[in-house]
Motif scaffolding. Structure first.
Motif: not given
Ligand code: BLA
Length: 741
Positions: A538-539, A541-543, A546, A561, A564-565
């Motif tokens: 999750i982290d 893909y969110a990054r 970003q 986003v 999420i991070v």
């Protein structure tokens, strides 16, 4: 002239036990009582029959030295023995053609001499034969009743009274004729009962000392002791040690009513208590001499010894029988978890350990019964209202006498034997005995003892000795010493088993708890561990979103986003915390001496306090003492407490934290104090529980830090607590014992 207490005092039903038989002031007709001053050995008092028996003037005797009254040899012998503190023995002597025996006894300041005809003395061989016969014929092979019958037969053979009885006392001093040998023309008294008042306490007490006594002629004329009052003491003299002492007129009337002309009575003493009497009656006057009376005494002593052996044997037989049953009950109790169930519902049950009608167990307010018992609610009431005031053990053969409610169920429970057990006040185990249905034959009506004159009830021996049957109401067969023994042994077993069961229960609960805790730790460890991988996804893909697609995202998506991070970061911390919480539980301690000061300094550095909390004043006690503990865990503990202190004081105007210590009962108490927000003291315990957060949302945190701290301290067998007040900051204290407890 002062009169003796005896002649003036009338004996009524209420003062029966107070008849002063010891100062009766008279002698039986067949012998002389001579009372001498122990210091001067001169005669101070003498019975008037001295004139007819010795043919000597009473006046010449009173005040004369004994040496002038009795043959010199006899008087000198007494004098010498008294001087040398030796025991006095009877002495024979002759006056004219008549042979006498002088039997000495000492009562306070007096030498009392019973002087009686020596009678036909047995030659030593004959005497020895008599004693051998006693030893040989009294045996303890049969029952107690058989033994009594044998003793009665032997007494009849040796002394030939018309009627010889063995009279046995019960615990209230009522008595029963348990053995009898008699001339055929006499009606049998075997099995008759007599109330305690027939042989009052003073008479029983004298028998404990004197052992044997004859009344040689019931219709005798008692000879007064002159003077009535001792010139030495100014009081009537106590002549209870004299066998020649005259008999209470009440007892004389009693014997006359029974048609008795002479009697012989001897005490049977068992284990220091009067167990019963050998009671002999003769229709006409009868005298047996001192040596025969000694034989009788010897006989009762041999009999008592055999009886003691017999009762000890009976005790052993009975206790070994109840032991067998008790062992089975113990086996049932140890193999079945429920003690009441084990005692009541199998074979044997607890009521089988002794002879009874039924029993009850009262446990945790519930009543369980076996056999014939009162109703459960009656038993519950009995416990609450009556047994509660009794000791651990209680027994009675006539419960309704003490607890009138019990008359309702006397047919089932006149006898009660109970024991308290367990921790609870109200837990009992009880045995009941039914009312003894047998009819008791009283020798005369025990209710009609007195006659009334001028409104006062006077005693008179009963005029009628016809068989009087009285149903014994509300009385059960008495409990024996072996019954009490069986009960106390069983109770010891029950308590032992209960305590062991409780210990086992606590132990198993404890290990289940430890097990459950372990499982929880493993579970949370693996869950946290497993969460890590998807979280990284999750982290990651969110990054990517970003870093590479930021411009293509609309406002809403950019916000999402970011969230999420941020959330993934928070979750990462939480997983870290949970992991370290589980680790504390699972890791073994590796203890060493630690510099707490160093650990504190490291923790402050690790928090990067200088940059993250620039305004906070941090005070550290220079002398922080060392402690024993696991380096990693103690670091974690201090780290968590310091990070809390920094965090919760950070919003103050002048934030300040202090790390110090003090001594309490030889132990170092470390503390970490802040002047931050504090919290409501009612959460002082809750704050250490997992995931509990009492601070406001303004402060970040997982709610695990303090749980870890608590776990670390528990694992070190130490203590951790907090003092706090909202708005005034908190102080966390901890103690680490410096040795393993
Ligand atoms: C004494 N009563 C006695 C003695 C006996 C009995 C054995 C001792 C006698 C002695 O010392 O030589 C009773 N004797 C019995 C019984 C049987 C028997 C029960 O053979 C049955 C078979 N006596 C009464 C009442 C009173 C009383 C109502 O019946 C009331 C006070 C008194 N008994 C009484 C007294 C003595 C006595 C005062 C002592 C006599 C004494 O030593 O002077």
């Amino acid at each position: 002239m002062a009169t003796g207490a005896y002649s003036e005092q009338e004996i009524t039903l209420t003062n029966c036990d107070r008849e002063p038989i010891h100062i009766i002031g008279k002698a039986q007709e067949h012998g002389v009582i001579m009372i001498c001053d122990l210091n001067t050995l001169s005669v101070s008092q003498c019975s008037a029959n001295v004139e007819s028996i010795f043919g000597i003037d009473l006046a010449t005797i009173l005040g004369a030295p004994l040496i002038e009254v009795l043959p010199k040899k006899v008087a000198k012998s007494f004098k010498r023995k008294l001087k040398n503190n030796e025991s006095l023995l009877p002495k024979k002597f002759k006056i004219g053609n008549q042979k006498f025996l002088s039997i000495p006894s000492i009562s306070k300041d007096f030498l009392i001499l019973d002087i009686e005809p020596s009678g036909k003395s047995l030659d030593p061989v004959g005497f020895q034969e008599q004693l051998t016969k006693i030893l040989a014929e009294l045996n303890d092979s049969g029952s107690v009743n058989d033994m009594c019958q044998q003793a009665a037969m032997l007494v009849k053979y040796l002394f030939d009274y018309d009627r010889v009885m063995i009279y046995k006392f019960d615990e209230d001093w009522n008595g029963e004729v348990v053995a009898e040998v008699k001339e055929p023309q006499l009606e049998s008294w075997l099995g008759l009962h007599y109330p305690a008042t027939d042989i009052p306490k003073p008479a029983r007490d004298i028998f404990m000392k004197q052992g044997v006594r004859i009344i040689s002629d019931v219709n005798y004329k008692a000879s007064p002791i002159i003077p009535e009052i001792s010139p030495i003491t100014g009081q009537a003299s106590d002549i209870s040690s004299s066998e020649l002492r005259a008999v209470s007129p009440i007892h004389i009337e009693y014997l006359q009513n029974m048609g008795v002309g002479a009697s012989l009575t001897a005490a049977i003493i068992l284990n220091g208590e009067l167990w019963g009497l050998v009671a002999c009656h003769h229709a006409t006057p009868k005298f047996i001499n001192y040596h025969q009376r000694q034989s009788c005494l010897f006989l009762t002593q041999v009999f008592s010894n055999k009886l003691a052996l017999k009762t000890t044997n009976l005790f052993l037989v009975k206790t070994s029988a109840s032991d067998e049953i008790r062992k089975k009950l113990v086996l049932q109790m140890t193999s079945i978890n429920n003690i009441v169930h084990a005692l009541c519902n199998f074979d044997p049950t607890f009521v089988d350990i002794l002879d009874c009608g039924g029993g009850a167990i009262v446990k945790d307010g519930e009543v369980y019964t076996c056999g014939e018992t009162p109703e459960k609610k009656e038993i519950a009431k009995l416990c609450d209202h009556f047994l509660v005031n009794k000791g651990t053990y209680f027994s009675s053969k006539s419960l309704s006498n003490l607890y009138p409610e019990a008359s309702k169920f006397k047919s089932k429970a006149s006898g009660i034997l109970s024991a308290r057990f367990g921790n609870e006040e109200g837990d009992y185990i009880i045995w009941f005995r039914p009312e003894a249905k047998e009819t008791v034959s009283w020798g005369g009506n025990p209710q009609k003892k007195g006659f009334i004159k001028n409104g006062i009830e006077y005693l008179t021996p009963r005029k009628s000795f016809e068989r009087w049957a009285e149903k014994v109401s509300g009385i059960a067969k008495p409990w024996a010493d072996y019954d009490l023994e069986a009960v106390s042994s069983l109770c010891e077993n029950i308590i032992h088993i209960l305590v062991k069961k409780q210990k086992d229960e606590i132990y198993s609960l404890n290990s289940r708890l430890v097990e459950a805790n372990k499982e929880l730790e493993t579970f949370s460890y693996s869950v946290s561990h497993d969460l890590r991988a998807p979280l990284r996804g999750i982290d990651g893909y969110a990054r990517i979103l970003q870093d590479h697609y930021w411009d293509r995202l609309d406002d809403y998506s950019q916000k999402a986003v970011k969230t999420i991070v941020k959330s993934a970061g928070e979750m990462d911390i939480m997983i870290d915390d949970i992991l370290s919480y589980s680790k504390v539980g699972q890791t073994k301690l590796s203890k060493q001496l630690l510099s707490i000061k160093q650990i504190v300094t490291n923790a402050i550095e690790a928090q990067n306090a200088e940059n993250n909390y620039p305004g906070t004043i941090i005070k550290i006690d220079e002398n922080l003492p060392k402690a024993v503990g696991d380096r990693r865990m103690i670091s974690q503990l201090i780290n968590n407490l310091i990070s809390n202190a920094l965090k919760y004081s950070s919003k103050e105007e002048l934030p300040e934290i202090e790390i110090g210590f003090f001594k309490k009962k030889e132990q170092n108490v470390y503390f970490i104090k802040d002047n931050g927000v504090g919290f409501d003291p009612k959460y002082k315990e809750k704050i250490f529980k997992l995931f509990s957060r009492v601070a406001s949302k303004d402060y970040l945190g997982t709610g695990i830090g303090l749980s870890i701290a608590k776990k670390v301290v528990d694992k070190h067998n130490g203590q951790l607590w907090v003092e706090t007040e909202p708005g005034k900051g908190s102080v966390f204290y901890f103690i680490l014992p410096d040795f393993d407890e």
